[in-house]
Scaffold this motif. Structure first.
Motif, short mmCIF file in Angstrom:
data_model
loop_
_atom_site.label_atom_id
_atom_site.label_comp_id
_atom_site.label_asym_id
_atom_site.label_seq_id
_atom_site.Cartn_x
_atom_site.Cartn_y
_atom_site.Cartn_z
N GLY A 51 1.33 57.68 27.24
CA GLY A 51 1.92 57.47 25.92
C GLY A 51 2.20 56.02 25.63
O GLY A 51 1.93 55.53 24.52
N GLY A 52 2.73 55.29 26.62
CA GLY A 52 3.01 53.88 26.42
C GLY A 52 1.76 53.06 26.18
O GLY A 52 1.74 52.18 25.31
N GLY A 53 0.70 53.34 26.94
CA GLY A 53 -0.55 52.60 26.76
C GLY A 53 -1.16 52.84 25.39
O GLY A 53 -1.60 51.90 24.72
N LEU A 54 -1.19 54.10 24.97
CA LEU A 54 -1.75 54.41 23.65
C LEU A 54 -0.91 53.82 22.53
O LEU A 54 -1.45 53.29 21.54
N THR A 185 12.51 52.23 31.49
CA THR A 185 11.52 51.25 31.94
C THR A 185 10.22 51.38 31.16
O THR A 185 9.62 50.38 30.75
N ALA A 186 9.78 52.62 30.94
CA ALA A 186 8.54 52.83 30.19
C ALA A 186 8.67 52.32 28.76
O ALA A 186 7.74 51.69 28.22
N SER A 225 -2.71 51.49 32.87
CA SER A 225 -1.36 51.80 33.35
C SER A 225 -1.29 53.21 33.96
O SER A 225 -0.47 53.46 34.85
N VAL A 226 -2.12 54.13 33.48
CA VAL A 226 -2.14 55.47 34.04
C VAL A 226 -2.61 55.43 35.50
O VAL A 226 -2.00 56.04 36.39
N ALA A 227 -3.68 54.66 35.75
CA ALA A 227 -4.15 54.51 37.13
C ALA A 227 -3.09 53.86 37.99
O ALA A 227 -2.89 54.25 39.15
N GLY A 228 -2.40 52.86 37.43
CA GLY A 228 -1.33 52.23 38.19
C GLY A 228 -0.18 53.18 38.49
O GLY A 228 0.40 53.13 39.58
N GLY A 229 0.15 54.03 37.53
CA GLY A 229 1.20 55.02 37.76
C GLY A 229 0.84 55.98 38.88
O GLY A 229 1.68 56.30 39.73
N LEU A 230 -0.40 56.44 38.89
CA LEU A 230 -0.84 57.34 39.96
C LEU A 230 -0.85 56.63 41.31
O LEU A 230 -0.46 57.20 42.33
#
Length: 297
Positions: A51-54, A185-186, A225-230
């Motif tokens: 959500g943050g990236g989009l 943070t997000a 950021s999704v890849a980083g979160g995982l």
């Protein structure tokens, strides 16, 4: 939450059902509860980074709603803003964060990573320019401004993707600590990304990309950021060990593009009015990053 209470993690320690035991390989109810909590935490991390990236890419993409003539008129001013935003993001945001994570005893190592990053992007730009000189008509093998701008666009995308990936690691760390901290943070990182994504979009448009293509590539970089979160969820300790040096390399990409590509283009407009406007807009870009960093802090 109601969804969590319906999961196997909601089953009390004294009354684990056969269905729950079957789903977790006949583990004790306490472990079943732990697995449920971990699954919910992972879901929060994915939703927050996605959500943050989009959202940050979409807010920056509002610039594309202006008519083409208006965008062309605003583009030089947006490049000035991007110069300030990139330098501030690198020197006020990324590098201090890298030093803080590495510790003062590794200050020289952070400097070495920054220097290595600048050298890396110099070589990458040379390779991109060399490729264009051998695939396009390039008299006497002298790259044109269009070639330089296009190379800068790819460098910005790489640096932005690395930066966003490690923002995802930070979001994962916050959620693993506390769900409320993760949400705060997000939200803070999303607000921090908007001015930088706007600057990146300006660089991509300056590089000659069509508006839709620029928005598409900018969105893909944001979703790193999704890849980083995982990565942060499954291998947080290892990710944190590499985090300071990756942040330094991401800072190097922003510094290199701002100094080697954007600032020389700004110097081509030599009239006093343009010069004053450029200084003010560079200062505005710096101020935007400083304000967001202050709010995050």
């Amino acid at each position: 939450p109601a969804a969590w209470r319906r999961s196997c993690g909601s089953i009390r320690a004294r009354t684990a059902t056969p269905r729950c035991r079957a789903r977790v390989g006949a583990r004790p109810p306490g472990q079943c509860r732990t697995l449920g909590i971990r699954a919910v935490t992972l879901l929060w991390i994915v939703l927050a980074t996605l959500g943050g990236g989009l959202l940050s890419a979409a807010l920056a993409g509002l610039f594309l709603l202006f008519p083409a003539e208006r965008r062309a008129h605003l583009m030089p001013h947006l490049v000035s803003f991007a110069t300030g935003a990139m330098l501030a993001a690198a020197l006020i945001g990324l590098l201090p964060e890298a030093v803080a994570n590495a510790g003062p005893e590794r200050l020289q190592a952070i400097g070495a990573a920054l220097l290595a990053g600048i050298a890396l992007f110099f070589v990458l730009e040379k390779l991109v320019l060399w490729r264009h000189c051998h695939t396009d008509d390039c008299e006497t093998h002298v790259p044109t401004d269009a070639h330089r701008h296009q190379a800068a666009g790819w460098i910005v995308l790489f640096g932005d993707a690395v930066h966003n990936a490690f923002d995802g690691v930070l979001i994962a760390a916050a959620f693993l600590t506390d769900a409320r901290l993760g949400l705060v943070t997000a939200a803070a990182i999303t607000a921090h990304e908007v001015p930088q994504e706007l600057g990146d979009l300006a660089v991509l448009l300056h590089a000659g990309l069509a508006p839709r293509r620029a928005l598409w590539f900018n969105t893909i970089a944001s979703l790193a950021s999704v890849a980083g979160g995982l990565l942060g969820y499954f291998a947080l300790r290892e990710a944190y060990e590499a985090l300071p040096y990756a942040l330094a390399i991401a800072a190097a990409s922003l510094i290199y593009v701002a100094v080697a590509d954007l600032i020389p283009g700004l110097h081509r407009r030599v009239d006093p009015r343009s010069g004053v406007a450029q200084v003010l807009l560079i200062g505005l870009g710096v101020a935007a990053i400083v304000l967001v960093e202050g709010w995050v802090g």
